[in-house]
Design a protein around this motif. Structure first.
Motif, PDB file in Angstrom:
ATOM      1  N   LEU A   1      50.980  28.349  30.079  1.00 36.22           N
ATOM      2  CA  LEU A   1      49.737  29.052  29.066  1.00 36.22           C
ATOM      3  C   LEU A   1      49.064  29.963  29.623  1.00 36.22           C
ATOM      4  CD1 LEU A   1      48.778  25.857  27.966  1.00 36.22           C
ATOM      5  CD2 LEU A   1      49.229  27.286  26.752  1.00 36.22           C
ATOM      6  N   GLY A   2      48.239  29.641  30.883  1.00 39.19           N
ATOM      7  CA  GLY A   2      47.772  30.845  31.983  1.00 39.19           C
ATOM      8  C   GLY A   2      48.308  31.660  32.629  1.00 39.19           C
ATOM      9  N   ILE A   3      49.662  32.465  32.089  1.00 41.66           N
ATOM     10  CA  ILE A   3      50.697  33.095  32.490  1.00 41.66           C
ATOM     11  C   ILE A   3      50.579  34.030  30.782  1.00 41.66           C
ATOM     12  CG2 ILE A   3      52.706  33.995  32.593  1.00 41.66           C
ATOM     13  CD1 ILE A   3      52.951  32.563  34.754  1.00 41.66           C
ATOM     14  N   TYR A   4      50.583  33.592  29.588  1.00 31.82           N
ATOM     15  CA  TYR A   4      50.571  33.771  28.808  1.00 31.82           C
ATOM     16  C   TYR A   4      48.717  34.900  27.958  1.00 31.82           C
ATOM     17  CZ  TYR A   4      49.517  33.595  23.394  1.00 31.82           C
ATOM     18  OH  TYR A   4      49.102  34.154  22.189  1.00 31.82           O
ATOM     19  N   ASP A   5      48.328  33.862  28.660  1.00 29.67           N
ATOM     20  CA  ASP A   5      46.241  34.259  28.266  1.00 29.67           C
ATOM     21  C   ASP A   5      46.224  35.133  29.247  1.00 29.67           C
ATOM     22  OD1 ASP A   5      43.980  33.400  27.205  1.00 29.67           O
ATOM     23  OD2 ASP A   5      43.009  34.045  29.308  1.00 29.67           O
ATOM     24  N   LEU A   6      46.898  35.875  29.970  1.00 28.82           N
ATOM     25  CA  LEU A   6      45.940  36.683  31.504  1.00 28.82           C
ATOM     26  C   LEU A   6      47.106  37.831  30.578  1.00 28.82           C
ATOM     27  CD1 LEU A   6      44.875  37.775  33.651  1.00 28.82           C
ATOM     28  CD2 LEU A   6      46.597  37.221  35.151  1.00 28.82           C
ATOM     29  N   GLY A   7      48.886  37.230  30.241  1.00 28.49           N
ATOM     30  CA  GLY A   7      49.154  39.101  29.801  1.00 28.49           C
ATOM     31  C   GLY A   7      48.564  39.622  28.335  1.00 28.49           C
ATOM     32  N   ARG A   8      48.552  38.792  27.607  1.00 25.72           N
ATOM     33  CA  ARG A   8      47.658  38.813  26.356  1.00 25.72           C
ATOM     34  C   ARG A   8      46.587  39.762  25.921  1.00 25.72           C
ATOM     35  NH1 ARG A   8      44.538  35.947  22.677  1.00 25.72           N
ATOM     36  NH2 ARG A   8      43.595  34.465  23.136  1.00 25.72           N
ATOM     37  N   ARG A   9      45.414  39.109  27.307  1.00 21.33           N
ATOM     38  CA  ARG A   9      44.323  39.460  27.477  1.00 21.33           C
ATOM     39  C   ARG A   9      44.193  41.122  28.003  1.00 21.33           C
ATOM     40  NH1 ARG A   9      39.983  35.977  25.822  1.00 21.33           N
ATOM     41  NH2 ARG A   9      40.524  34.370  25.239  1.00 21.33           N
TER      42      ARG A   9
ATOM     43  N   ARG B   1      46.873  52.307  31.030  1.00 26.88           N
ATOM     44  CA  ARG B   1      44.875  52.778  31.298  1.00 26.88           C
ATOM     45  C   ARG B   1      44.240  51.864  31.077  1.00 26.88           C
ATOM     46  NH1 ARG B   1      46.660  56.888  33.409  1.00 26.88           N
ATOM     47  NH2 ARG B   1      47.355  58.637  33.052  1.00 26.88           N
ATOM     48  N   SER B   2      43.988  50.966  31.734  1.00 24.49           N
ATOM     49  CA  SER B   2      43.373  49.888  32.025  1.00 24.49           C
ATOM     50  C   SER B   2      41.979  49.435  33.707  1.00 24.49           C
ATOM     51  CB  SER B   2      43.992  48.698  31.873  1.00 24.49           C
ATOM     52  OG  SER B   2      42.831  47.535  31.665  1.00 24.49           O
ATOM     53  N   PRO B   3      40.953  49.052  33.226  1.00 21.56           N
ATOM     54  CA  PRO B   3      41.221  48.759  34.500  1.00 21.56           C
ATOM     55  C   PRO B   3      41.486  48.058  35.533  1.00 21.56           C
ATOM     56  CG  PRO B   3      39.043  48.620  33.383  1.00 21.56           C
ATOM     57  CD  PRO B   3      40.465  48.608  32.235  1.00 21.56           C
ATOM     58  N   ALA B   4      42.318  47.189  34.759  1.00 20.18           N
ATOM     59  CA  ALA B   4      43.388  45.848  35.510  1.00 20.18           C
ATOM     60  C   ALA B   4      44.637  46.997  36.440  1.00 20.18           C
ATOM     61  CB  ALA B   4      43.946  45.123  34.007  1.00 20.18           C
ATOM     62  N   ARG B   5      44.644  47.591  35.902  1.00 23.13           N
ATOM     63  CA  ARG B   5      45.708  49.084  36.666  1.00 23.13           C
ATOM     64  C   ARG B   5      45.633  49.450  38.326  1.00 23.13           C
ATOM     65  NH1 ARG B   5      47.434  55.389  35.568  1.00 23.13           N
ATOM     66  NH2 ARG B   5      44.971  55.421  36.478  1.00 23.13           N
ATOM     67  N   LEU B   6      44.465  49.482  38.709  1.00 24.75           N
ATOM     68  CA  LEU B   6      44.000  49.034  40.278  1.00 24.75           C
ATOM     69  C   LEU B   6      44.303  47.617  40.285  1.00 24.75           C
ATOM     70  CD1 LEU B   6      43.489  50.912  42.636  1.00 24.75           C
ATOM     71  CD2 LEU B   6      41.660  50.108  41.669  1.00 24.75           C
ATOM     72  N   ALA B   7      44.256  47.035  39.863  1.00 27.03           N
ATOM     73  CA  ALA B   7      44.260  45.334  40.326  1.00 27.03           C
ATOM     74  C   ALA B   7      45.893  44.756  40.471  1.00 27.03           C
ATOM     75  CB  ALA B   7      43.762  44.155  39.217  1.00 27.03           C
ATOM     76  N   PHE B   8      46.470  44.921  39.791  1.00 27.60           N
ATOM     77  CA  PHE B   8      47.816  45.147  40.008  1.00 27.60           C
ATOM     78  C   PHE B   8      48.911  46.064  40.864  1.00 27.60           C
ATOM     79  CE2 PHE B   8      47.607  42.809  35.818  1.00 27.60           C
ATOM     80  CZ  PHE B   8      48.589  41.961  35.460  1.00 27.60           C
ATOM     81  N   TRP B   9      48.008  46.871  40.738  1.00 27.49           N
ATOM     82  CA  TRP B   9      49.108  47.584  41.400  1.00 27.49           C
ATOM     83  C   TRP B   9      48.432  47.129  43.195  1.00 27.49           C
ATOM     84  CZ3 TRP B   9      52.630  51.105  42.511  1.00 27.49           C
ATOM     85  CH2 TRP B   9      52.894  51.931  41.402  1.00 27.49           C
ATOM     86  N   ALA B  10      47.319  46.184  43.453  1.00 28.93           N
ATOM     87  CA  ALA B  10      46.774  45.835  44.651  1.00 28.93           C
ATOM     88  C   ALA B  10      47.627  44.618  44.488  1.00 28.93           C
ATOM     89  CB  ALA B  10      45.233  45.459  44.503  1.00 28.93           C
ATOM     90  N   TRP B  11      48.477  43.871  43.658  1.00 34.37           N
ATOM     91  CA  TRP B  11      48.759  42.684  43.521  1.00 34.37           C
ATOM     92  C   TRP B  11      50.009  42.812  43.998  1.00 34.37           C
ATOM     93  CZ3 TRP B  11      48.673  38.848  38.762  1.00 34.37           C
ATOM     94  CH2 TRP B  11      48.941  37.735  38.891  1.00 34.37           C
TER      95      TRP B  11
END
Length: 478
Positions: free
Chosen positions: A110-118, A288-298
């Protein structure tokens, strides 16, 4: 698709995830990773009757090596604690531990679904949840009595909550997300790798958020620091397992197990998922999202983690923290294909992932009945205060026999026999498929009496008149 259809699809994914994790649900804790499962359950047994004895109840105890339960430096015992409460209310059975783990695994889906859709889209959330549900490592370690299911649930929801806080004006504080991240690190120390990811998801670009970052960081880091320092200084140096792994197996080891690592990665993720996650990582360049850098870091942190930690510790469950990222990236790769063909191709790929998962996992569900037979004999025929000596390191017999004791960690016949004589044990247990050689066992048989299935009485030797008195010996066994 409408919201109702998406909910039905999510429900179907959860049912699929549940069904896959019910395989071997009634197995005792003797299948793959039996050692660590029995350790987790053993901690719960030592909490029984002391559940409100704070904070001492949270100092983990194992059944070895000594005449009393041994305090050890391990992660915060979330799962043992809830398991002990469950046993207290409903009675002891291994099934409760597996039920808790499966429930936590579904919560992770459920958490992965929530994070992915948001962050990405509804479609990415659904595909990510499905891919996570089907990966071999996720299936097997989503039903083990180990810290992994708890750590996975805490960590993915820590990321989901910090993103919710950032994007929703209804979320008025970051302290909830901070506490969940602290719980993830307490449950399993490698989840600390997600702390920088959470900072980027919640606070990048910085702008005027320095105060919020400091507050969030303190909430995340103080509880784990306090706990790990407390447990470190409350156990013997020989029982400092967490710091020992960091200093000896990671920092102090030059041995790299590339072949084992490659096998674990391919068997745990499947080639299809690895390929898709690589494509997803490349596609992030156009996201194009502020989350891009977080995923690159991840992604970068995960690669470093695999190369530094997983390559030195050849245990596949160390790869479990990487599963959510791989699932999300794979789903994002599929999302790059137009809706109808992408959905069809994605469904075919999911079927192929499942096909590989089932066959690759089959050996992990095998277990040896002899452990239970020996443990049952010991429980039935020996005093509860008896101290065991196991012929080999695997400690599952302690848990199932409800006893404590020592283990022989060497396979040199003379050294093992000398060590056996030094232990203050009552019974020696010849474990199934023991690595001790025949000369060792001849020495044991010459000196001690075998009174049960591979169980020798260390208190009675061939020189003792008790061996010649069958009536007395019979009374001891009864």
């Amino acid at each position: 698709m409408g919201r109702g259809i998406n909910r039905l699809l999510l429900a179907g994914i959860l049912l699929m995830a549940l069904g896959l994790r019910l395989r071997g649900i009634t197995n005792p804790l003797l299948d793959d990773q039996a050692w660590r499962q029995a350790d987790t359950a053993s901690m719960a047994t030592h909490m029984l009757g002391h559940l409100l004895d704070f904070p001492k109840v949270f100092l983990p105890q194992l059944n070895y090596d000594g005449v009393t339960p041994q305090h050890v430096e391990l992660e915060f015992p979330f799962l043992p604690y809830v398991l002990a409460w469950t046993w207290t209310i409903f009675g002891w059975t291994d099934l409760w531990g597996r039920i808790w783990s499966v429930s936590l695994a579904l919560f992770t889906v459920l958490g992965i679904y929530d994070l992915g859709r948001r962050i990405f889209s509804e479609r990415v959330g659904l595909f990510a949840a499905a891919i996570y549900s089907l990966m071999p490592l996720s299936i097997y370690y989503g039903r083990v009595v180990m810290p992994e299911p708890m750590a996975q649930a805490w960590s993915i929801w820590a990321l989901a909550m910090v993103w919710r806080w950032r994007t929703s004006p209804k979320e008025t504080g970051s302290w909830q997300a901070g506490l969940i991240m602290a719980g993830a690190i307490l449950a399993k120390l490698p989840q600390l790798m997600l702390f920088p990811v959470a900072l980027l998801l919640g606070f990048w670009p910085l702008q005027e958020r320095v105060g919020q970052i400091i507050r969030y960081s303190l909430i995340v880091l103080i509880p784990p620091m306090v706990y790990y320092v407390w447990v470190h200084f409350n156990v013997d140096s020989s029982s400092q397992f967490v710091s020992g792994i960091l200093t000896e197996q990671v920092a102090g080891s030059a041995k790299i197990n590339w072949e084992v690592l490659e096998k674990n990665i391919k068997g745990g993720f499947t080639d299809i998922v690895l390929f898709l996650s690589g494509l997803g990582l490349l596609r992030l360049c156009f996201f194009r999202s502020p989350a891009r850098l977080a995923f690159w870091a991840w992604g970068g942190i995960s690669i470093l983690y695999i190369g530094i930690v997983c390559a030195r510790i050849p245990l596949d469950y160390y790869l479990v923290p990487v599963l959510p990222l791989v699932a999300l990236l794979s789903a994002y790769a599929i999302d790059g294909i137009a809706y109808l063909p992408g959905t069809v191709i994605g469904s075919v790929l999911l079927a192929l992932i499942y096909k590989g998962s089932y066959s690759d996992l089959t050996p992990k569900y095998q277990w040896n009945q002899e452990y239970l037979s020996q443990a049952q004999w010991i429980e039935d025929h020996t005093d509860i205060s008896s101290v065991l000596v196991l012929s080999d390191p695997p400690p599952m017999t302690f848990y199932y026999a409800r006893r404590v004791g020592f283990r022989l960690n060497t396979v040199d016949d003379q050294a093992s026999f000398n060590l056996l004589q030094q232990f203050p044990g009552d019974y020696l247990v010849r474990l199934p498929q023991s690595a001790q050689n025949e000369k060792f066992w001849r020495n044991v048989q010459d000196r001690y009496s075998e009174i049960g299935p591979g169980i020798f009485d260390l208190k009675i030797t061939e020189a003792s008149p008790l061996l010649k008195d069958t009536e007395v010996l019979g009374k001891r066994i009864e």
